[in-house]
Design an enzyme around this catalytic site. Structure first.
Site, PDB file in Angstrom:
ATOM      1  N   ARG A   1     -12.321  -0.019   1.436  1.00  0.00           N
ATOM      2  CA  ARG A   1     -11.450  -0.448   2.535  1.00  0.00           C
ATOM      3  C   ARG A   1     -12.102  -0.019   3.844  1.00  0.00           C
ATOM      4  O   ARG A   1     -12.444   1.151   4.021  1.00  0.00           O
ATOM      5  CB  ARG A   1     -10.085   0.208   2.398  1.00  0.00           C
ATOM      6  CG  ARG A   1      -9.205  -0.126   3.559  1.00  0.00           C
ATOM      7  CD  ARG A   1      -7.841   0.505   3.409  1.00  0.00           C
ATOM      8  NE  ARG A   1      -7.023   0.096   4.525  1.00  0.00           N
ATOM      9  CZ  ARG A   1      -6.181   0.904   5.149  1.00  0.00           C
ATOM     10  NH1 ARG A   1      -6.045   2.153   4.764  1.00  0.00           N
ATOM     11  NH2 ARG A   1      -5.467   0.462   6.155  1.00  0.00           N
TER      12      ARG A   1
ATOM     13  N   ASN B   1     -10.845   4.261  -0.593  1.00  0.00           N
ATOM     14  CA  ASN B   1     -10.252   4.220   0.743  1.00  0.00           C
ATOM     15  C   ASN B   1     -10.484   5.604   1.351  1.00  0.00           C
ATOM     16  O   ASN B   1      -9.791   6.565   1.018  1.00  0.00           O
ATOM     17  CB  ASN B   1      -8.756   3.914   0.600  1.00  0.00           C
ATOM     18  CG  ASN B   1      -8.049   3.835   1.932  1.00  0.00           C
ATOM     19  OD1 ASN B   1      -8.632   4.142   2.984  1.00  0.00           O
ATOM     20  ND2 ASN B   1      -6.797   3.443   1.904  1.00  0.00           N
TER      21      ASN B   1
ATOM     22  N   HIS C   1      -3.633  -4.259   8.408  1.00  0.00           N
ATOM     23  CA  HIS C   1      -2.879  -4.563   7.167  1.00  0.00           C
ATOM     24  C   HIS C   1      -3.194  -5.981   6.697  1.00  0.00           C
ATOM     25  O   HIS C   1      -2.417  -6.585   5.952  1.00  0.00           O
ATOM     26  CB  HIS C   1      -1.345  -4.493   7.369  1.00  0.00           C
ATOM     27  CG  HIS C   1      -0.775  -3.125   7.516  1.00  0.00           C
ATOM     28  ND1 HIS C   1       0.351  -2.897   8.277  1.00  0.00           N
ATOM     29  CD2 HIS C   1      -1.135  -1.938   7.006  1.00  0.00           C
ATOM     30  CE1 HIS C   1       0.663  -1.616   8.233  1.00  0.00           C
ATOM     31  NE2 HIS C   1      -0.242  -0.997   7.467  1.00  0.00           N
TER      32      HIS C   1
ATOM     33  N   ARG D   1       4.881   6.297  14.117  1.00  0.00           N
ATOM     34  CA  ARG D   1       4.303   5.633  15.302  1.00  0.00           C
ATOM     35  C   ARG D   1       5.384   4.897  16.085  1.00  0.00           C
ATOM     36  O   ARG D   1       6.280   4.301  15.478  1.00  0.00           O
ATOM     37  CB  ARG D   1       3.231   4.624  14.873  1.00  0.00           C
ATOM     38  CG  ARG D   1       1.942   5.274  14.425  1.00  0.00           C
ATOM     39  CD  ARG D   1       0.962   4.232  13.910  1.00  0.00           C
ATOM     40  NE  ARG D   1       0.601   4.522  12.548  1.00  0.00           N
ATOM     41  CZ  ARG D   1       0.028   3.664  11.715  1.00  0.00           C
ATOM     42  NH1 ARG D   1      -0.252   2.444  12.104  1.00  0.00           N
ATOM     43  NH2 ARG D   1      -0.278   4.024  10.489  1.00  0.00           N
TER      44      ARG D   1
ATOM     45  N   GLU E   1      -2.857  -3.594  -2.215  1.00  0.00           N
ATOM     46  CA  GLU E   1      -4.106  -3.752  -1.464  1.00  0.00           C
ATOM     47  C   GLU E   1      -5.319  -3.380  -2.307  1.00  0.00           C
ATOM     48  O   GLU E   1      -6.374  -3.998  -2.179  1.00  0.00           O
ATOM     49  CB  GLU E   1      -4.055  -2.881  -0.204  1.00  0.00           C
ATOM     50  CG  GLU E   1      -3.140  -3.463   0.858  1.00  0.00           C
ATOM     51  CD  GLU E   1      -2.624  -2.442   1.855  1.00  0.00           C
ATOM     52  OE1 GLU E   1      -1.804  -1.583   1.448  1.00  0.00           O
ATOM     53  OE2 GLU E   1      -3.038  -2.479   3.015  1.00  0.00           O
TER      54      GLU E   1
END
Ligand code: ADP
Length: 400
Positions: free
Chosen positions: A92, A8, A181, A242, A385
């Site tokens: 990813r 990733n 996601h 965020r 993930e």
């Protein structure tokens, strides 16, 4: 045994894991680590293997040096890439645009298509491509597979995917809801039919991925029909740093009245907002301590977070019409019993009832936290993930 190497790559970091695709969500990966501070004066590589942690500090000018240092460290501690059988490398990739709905083998043509999507993810896709190219040059004989954060949301119907803005502008600039996601929502949602003992194609469910980033999805018969993130991962739920959904007029207001530049507003909404923007902290463990100490800002931040989460749950219940299950996942969703209880408090009329004792049990794998007489079942399913990416990569490599 063969492993997938899962990468990733961010702009200043690379997370890596060597994962047995046949392992379970709760199993520790064979090896895992992090290359950080790429491009800064001093960098660091951390490796975890068999319960030990190893660290190397050195300047890391680019991703190539970073990945080589990671491989050196793995070699030194008995988990070198030459010492184990690696069947595939899974990458990813944040943005697959409208092009990629499924994981794919990363050929030159595919990489060039990922490059074409850079305008949609100017911070993420370039770093993902750097990671792919460096890894391909170091491991040229192994299939490399791209797994897209947006892929699972290709099934969104137009009414959920499109914004009510001028369609010529939207069309020309690719302005629509892509969702993110996706690997996590798909992975977690796939556990639910078995927990309900129902076939997957009849299950309606809501998945709540509550980590530092947070998003939710409405899923009908395995296909996503709505999700909270949009063109970018800034939309939707309140997150660690965020803002989530805000009135878009706020952007014009700040530009005009506070003389802020686009980059400053971007930084404000992505890094200095959310729970951190109000409470000064974004880790929910610390937030809870502050709430218990009577900190008003922490309490306010928490309540805004919960309010927004409940709004989304309500709208997805209506969008789905009938809901069989609501599932919590990721750092906050898996561990924070307060968030779970408050998100679903007083919804008995909607058929949702959490069992307080089940909710308080520590996290240990997929489990039900609803009461026996709750019509809508509520689950906690740990996400993984990396394992999902490892499985896709291994599968595609075997079929290639
Ligand atoms: P991401 O992958 O988005 O960085 P994670 O899914 O790992 O995030 O979630 C990280 C967040 O989970 C932390 O910032 C923290 O807020 C929360 N978290 C982790 N452990 C706990 C815990 N035991 N209790 C409450 N919150 C937790």
């Amino acid at each position: 045994m063969s492993y997938s190497l899962v990468l990733n790559s961010g702009s200043s970091s690379i997370k890596f894991q060597l994962v047995d695709p046949a392992s379970h969500a709760q199993d520790e990966p064979f090896a895992s680590g992090l290359v950080e501070q790429i491009g800064e004066d001093s960098g660091r590589v951390t490796l975890k293997h068999q319960g030990d942690k190893h660290v190397v500090e050195a300047p890391i000018p680019d991703h190539s040096v970073g990945l080589k240092l990671a491989f050196d460290l793995m070699r030194e501690h008995g988990c070198g890439i030459e010492d184990v059988d690696i069947s595939a490398v899974g990458h990813r990739v944040v943005h697959g645009g409208l092009v990629f709905s499924q994981p794919v083998i990363l050929t030159d043509e595919v990489i060039s298509m990922v490059r074409d999507l850079i305008p949609l993810a100017p911070l993420h896709n370039p770093a993902n491509i750097d990671g792919i190219e460096v890894a391909q040059s170091l491991l040229p004989d192994i299939p490399h597979v791209g797994v897209f954060d947006t892929g699972f949301f290709h099934s969104l119907p137009p009414a959920a995917a499109l914004y009510a803005i001028n369609n010529e502008v939207a069309g020309e600039y690719g302005v629509r809801r892509y969702g993110f996601h996706g690997t996590s929502h798909e992975y977690v949602s796939q556990h639910v039919p078995a927990l309900l003992d129902k076939p997957a194609d009849v299950v309606n469910q809501i998945t709540l991925h509550l980590g530092n980033g947070a998003s939710c999805a409405a899923i009908r018969g395995g296909l996503a029909i709505d999700t909270s993130m949009g063109l970018t991962p800034l939309a939707g739920l309140v997150m660690g740093t965020r803002s989530g959904d805000i009135d878009p007029g706020i952007v014009f207001h700040l530009a005009r009245q506070a003389n802020m530049s686009i980059d400053e507003i971007d930084e404000l909404l992505n890094r200095k907002s959310g729970v951190k923007g109000i409470a000064g902290v974004n880790d929910f463990r610390v937030l809870r301590e502050r709430i218990e100490e009577g900190d008003d800002d922490a309490w306010l931040a928490y309540n805004i977070y919960i309010h927004q989460l409940r709004r989304y749950i309500g709208s997805y219940m209506v969008a789905l019409g009938r809901v069989d299950a609501i599932t919590f996942t990721a750092g906050v969703g898996e561990n924070d019993k307060f968030v779970r209880a408050d998100a679903l408090e007083n919804l008995e009329w909607f058929g949702i009832k959490i069992d307080p004792e089940r909710n308080e049990l520590p996290n240990d794998g997929p489990r039900e936290i609803s009461a026996d007489d709750s019509q809508v079942k509520v689950f906690v399913v740990p996400t993984n993930e990396e394992l999902a990416i490892a499985r896709y990569a291994d599968q595609l490599a075997k079929n290639s």
